[in-house]
Write a protein that holds these residues in place. Structure first.
Motif, short mmCIF file in Angstrom:
data_model
loop_
_atom_site.label_atom_id
_atom_site.label_comp_id
_atom_site.label_asym_id
_atom_site.label_seq_id
_atom_site.Cartn_x
_atom_site.Cartn_y
_atom_site.Cartn_z
N LEU A 29 11.71 9.48 -32.47
CA LEU A 29 11.68 8.01 -32.62
C LEU A 29 10.40 7.42 -32.05
CD1 LEU A 29 15.41 7.15 -31.77
CD2 LEU A 29 14.32 7.23 -34.03
N LYS A 30 9.87 8.02 -30.98
CA LYS A 30 8.64 7.51 -30.39
C LYS A 30 7.45 7.73 -31.30
CE LYS A 30 5.75 7.81 -26.25
NZ LYS A 30 5.56 8.44 -24.91
N ALA A 31 7.42 8.92 -31.96
CA ALA A 31 6.27 9.25 -32.81
C ALA A 31 6.43 8.69 -34.23
CB ALA A 31 6.08 10.75 -32.87
N LEU A 32 7.66 8.41 -34.63
CA LEU A 32 7.94 8.05 -36.02
C LEU A 32 7.14 6.87 -36.55
CD1 LEU A 32 9.69 8.84 -38.47
CD2 LEU A 32 11.43 7.26 -37.63
N PRO A 33 7.06 5.74 -35.84
CA PRO A 33 6.32 4.60 -36.41
C PRO A 33 4.86 4.93 -36.73
CG PRO A 33 7.63 3.93 -34.51
CD PRO A 33 7.65 5.42 -34.54
N PHE A 34 4.19 5.65 -35.82
CA PHE A 34 2.77 5.95 -36.03
C PHE A 34 2.59 6.97 -37.16
CE2 PHE A 34 3.64 5.07 -31.51
CZ PHE A 34 2.95 3.87 -31.39
N GLU A 35 3.46 7.99 -37.18
CA GLU A 35 3.37 8.99 -38.25
C GLU A 35 3.69 8.36 -39.61
OE1 GLU A 35 2.29 11.97 -37.73
OE2 GLU A 35 2.23 11.81 -35.55
N MET A 36 4.65 7.44 -39.61
CA MET A 36 5.04 6.78 -40.86
C MET A 36 3.90 5.91 -41.39
SD MET A 36 7.59 6.90 -42.86
CE MET A 36 7.92 6.12 -44.43
N ILE A 37 3.18 5.26 -40.47
CA ILE A 37 2.04 4.44 -40.89
C ILE A 37 1.00 5.32 -41.59
CG2 ILE A 37 0.05 3.15 -40.04
CD1 ILE A 37 1.90 1.96 -37.90
N MET A 38 0.71 6.49 -40.98
CA MET A 38 -0.31 7.37 -41.56
C MET A 38 0.16 8.00 -42.87
SD MET A 38 -2.03 9.30 -38.27
CE MET A 38 -0.51 9.67 -37.39
N ILE A 39 1.35 8.60 -42.85
CA ILE A 39 1.83 9.32 -44.03
C ILE A 39 2.25 8.36 -45.13
CG2 ILE A 39 3.55 10.95 -44.88
CD1 ILE A 39 3.65 12.07 -42.00
#
Length: 289
Positions: A29-39
């Motif tokens: 959940l901590k990494a999800l927003p940033f990874e979702m923005i990139m991917i």
């Protein structure tokens, strides 16, 4: 509804299994927003680059088919057969009287009985153009069948744009996930002097990118593309039915035979029974009288 059920099953099984195995959702959940923005952002950008505005609108509209399912229901196939029956009977009995119905279908009392068919521009155009051609002595069954087949294939090719676009995105998402993961590793390498517990969390966050790309590709976007393709192919049977009945009419079969040809070419799950269709045709005859 079935589409929503499938999505719920995917999320429950994947994340439920991960949690039951002792995995912690906090890191994801901590990494999800940033990874979702990139991917997700890269996937959307690639989608915009590879499609024009018409294609983008078409694809977004097609995504609704995952949840709505097919446009044409069993009652619609029965109505189509009744409509074609009335038009063929009129063409045989009074060719001049047919002209008003095929030239102005929106004002036609026959088409007006079947509003859902009337609302579909392609179905109406297919019917009217073929009947108009027959009235102009372009009535060779084999030539007309070939023309109709090419027209239906062209429409099918256009209708498949959404599924092709979604499948292209699905094919690219795993690679975009790797890109995000590599960026996470680069970030980790810049903090190599940190203690192992900090580096572990950073590497775990980077791997979320790989997971997210593969999960979106094979768990959501790929199945969306497959479902849209299935719906488009099922809806195409409606137009193929028009072809079968009108070609049978050009072979000068009796109207009842033409409709029976259509009934037997209707997909099994949508095919009206012989008795049900017979009752509907009787009602159509009484209304015409």
């Amino acid at each position: 509804m079935i589409g929503l059920i499938g999505i719920v099953i995917i999320f429950v099984m994947v994340f439920g299994g991960y949690t039951l195995a002792g995995g912690k959702m906090g890191m994801i959940l901590k990494a999800l927003p940033f990874e979702m923005i990139m991917i997700g952002g890269a996937a959307v950008g690639a989608f915009v680059i590879s499609n024009d505005m018409s294609g983008i609108k078409h694809t977004l509209k097609d995504m609704g088919k995952v949840f709505k399912g097919t446009k044409w229901k069993p009652d619609d196939y029965r109505d189509l057969l009744c409509l074609l029956f009335e038009l063929i009977r009129l063409a045989r009995a009074n060719p001049v009287g047919l002209e008003a119905h095929i030239e102005e279908p929106q004002e036609s009392s026959i088409f007006g009985k079947y509003p859902k068919v009337l609302a579909d521009k392609e179905a109406v155009a297919l019917i009217c153009d073929t009947l108009r051609s027959a009235s102009m002595n372009y009535d060779d069954p084999h030539q007309v069948e070939e023309v109709l087949e090419k027209r239906i294939e062209a429409n099918m090719h256009h209708s498949m744009h959404g599924t092709h676009a979604l499948q292209t995105i699905a094919d690219g998402l795993p690679a975009l996930g790797i890109v995000a993961a590599v960026l996470g590793v680069i970030k980790t390498m810049g903090s190599i002097d940190q203690p192992p517990e900090v580096l572990g969390k950073m590497i775990g966050g980077a791997l979320v990118g790989t997971f997210l790309g593969v999960f979106l590709a094979y768990g959501l976007v790929g199945p969306f593309a497959g479902r849209v393709k299935t719906v488009v192919e099922e809806d195409a049977h409606f137009y193929q039915l028009i072809r079968e009945v009108l070609v049978a009419n050009l072979h000068q079969h009796a109207p009842n035979i033409c409709i029976e040809v259509g009934r037997q070419n209707t997909p099994g799950q949508c095919r009206p029974s012989f008795s049900d269709l017979e009752e509907a045709l009787k009602a159509a005859k009484q209304d015409a009288a």
